[in-house]
Enzyme design. Structure first.
Site, short mmCIF file in Angstrom:
data_model
loop_
_atom_site.label_atom_id
_atom_site.label_comp_id
_atom_site.label_asym_id
_atom_site.label_seq_id
_atom_site.Cartn_x
_atom_site.Cartn_y
_atom_site.Cartn_z
N GLU A 1 90.62 3.97 9.61
CA GLU A 1 90.40 5.34 10.17
C GLU A 1 91.37 4.61 11.09
OE1 GLU A 1 86.41 5.12 11.91
OE2 GLU A 1 85.40 4.59 9.70
N GLU B 1 93.23 6.67 7.79
CA GLU B 1 92.81 7.09 6.60
C GLU B 1 91.12 6.70 6.57
OE1 GLU B 1 92.09 4.52 4.89
OE2 GLU B 1 92.14 3.07 6.57
#
Length: 361
Positions: free
Chosen positions: A327, A180
């Site tokens: 991420e 994310e």
């Protein structure tokens, strides 16, 4: 009439089955026949058995890996809970599609297909190669003032994750990672953690993107106020995970929860990353505990709430590297460990095939 979120989820949940214990036992029996002392490969044997139980096959071929990075903004950033401005979400999405972020480097190195999905960034990107536009709205609302999402918006974000899980299965992927990007999302993850687990806010709220001591205390105060506003009677019973998600967000957390539920329905393993993606996994687990059998924890983050969430779901992290980037980086780093487990399972000789004597009984 059922809320939109319940309608989206109910059909998926009914289709989720536990991984096969028959195949797990078969995998354990095979591992015990390999040319090594019983159990000597430790957690690698647990990983191999879990993967076989999920896939219900002996993995004749290498793993086919993919990571999905969901990006969205958070209205709570208006309350000063992050060390970085919300504009960084947009800037990092552009960095992802330019192949310049940590997740790009690791995905290239470990041959993991990467997809970057805009599910709620507060920006207009237009058409950009490498960016998948599934924007539900431009960021969540400020959860201190009102619910982060409407029920319809939450359902739409969950549906994005479900879609990509189905697509991954159709394309033959059998190991997924969720990651994310969203400034302010550790605030949402901390609120989710506190409400689902009952943990005290100061015990599960970290520095996020790098807050100093005073700013961290302010963040904790904001989270406590959010919980008081939306969940004042939380001690009276187990919270509805969809209501928790709707009230605090975020859109990317909803999409990751949808992907995890969808992957479980499709019989595909998912490696969760750090604090935020594990908050999504906790929502999915609270909705349907059977999803746990499809989850592997890539690592344990430096964020204090991450350990609490891992314990809540019942996951053991593969790595512990003091990371807190997000991420999907920790999940992708764990994929070579999972690949190693499957390679050992697939390619090691048995005592019989190698002509090696077994242990003396």
């Amino acid at each position: 009439m059922k809320p939109a979120g319940d309608s989206v989820i109910s059909e998926v949940v009914l289709a989720i089955e536990l991984p096969s214990e028959t195949w797990r036992a078969r995998a354990r029996a095979h591992l015990d026949m390999l040319t090594k002392p019983l159990g000597s490969l430790g957690v690698l044997e647990d990983i191999a058995a879990q993967m076989v139980s999920i896939q219900q096959e002996d993995f004749a071929d290498p793993l086919r890996k993919a990571v999905y990075v969901f990006a969205a903004d958070h209205g709570i950033t208006a309350e000063g809970v992050s060390a970085y401005p919300s504009a960084v979400t947009r800037q990092m999405v552009l960095n992802f599609v330019a192949q310049g972020a940590a997740i790009n480097v690791l995905a290239r190195l470990h041959e993991v297909e990467i997809s970057v999905v805009d599910v709620g960034v507060d920006a207009d990107f237009g058409v950009i190669d490498g960016l998948l536009d599934h924007k539900v709205r431009k960021g969540t609302r400020n959860m201190l003032r009102e619910a982060a999402m409407s029920d319809v918006e939450m359902a739409a974000a969950v549906a994005v994750g479900l879609k990509f899980a189905d697509d991954a299965k159709t394309r033959g992927k059998n190991l997924l990672a969720v990651g994310e990007m969203g400034i302010g999302n550790t605030t949402a993850a901390s609120a989710i953690t506190a409400v689902l687990t009952g943990a005290l806010v100061p015990d599960i709220t970290g520095k996020g993107t790098g807050l100093d001591g005073r700013a961290q205390v302010h963040k904790q105060t904001i989270i406590e106020a959010v919980i008081k506003k939306h969940f004042a009677d939380i001690r009276s019973g187990a919270p509805d995970p969809l209501e928790v998600l709707r009230c605090v967000g975020g859109l990317e957390i909803a999409a990751m929860a949808g992907m995890i539920l969808g992957a479980a329905r499709c019989g595909v393993a998912v490696v969760v990353d750090g604090f935020i993606s594990t908050a999504a996994a906790a929502i999915a687990f609270a909705i349907e505990p059977r999803v746990r059998g499809y989850l592997l924890a890539g690592h344990q983050s430096e964020e204090p709430g991450h350990r609490v969430l891992l314990e809540y779901i019942g996951l053991r992290p593969i790595l512990n590297l003091n990371m807190r980037l997000g991420e999907g980086t920790g999940a992708v780093l764990a994929m070579p460990i999972i690949e190693s487990a499957m390679c050992l399972y697939r390619e090691m000789a048995t005592f019989a095939s190698a002509g090696v004597s077994g242990a003396i009984e």
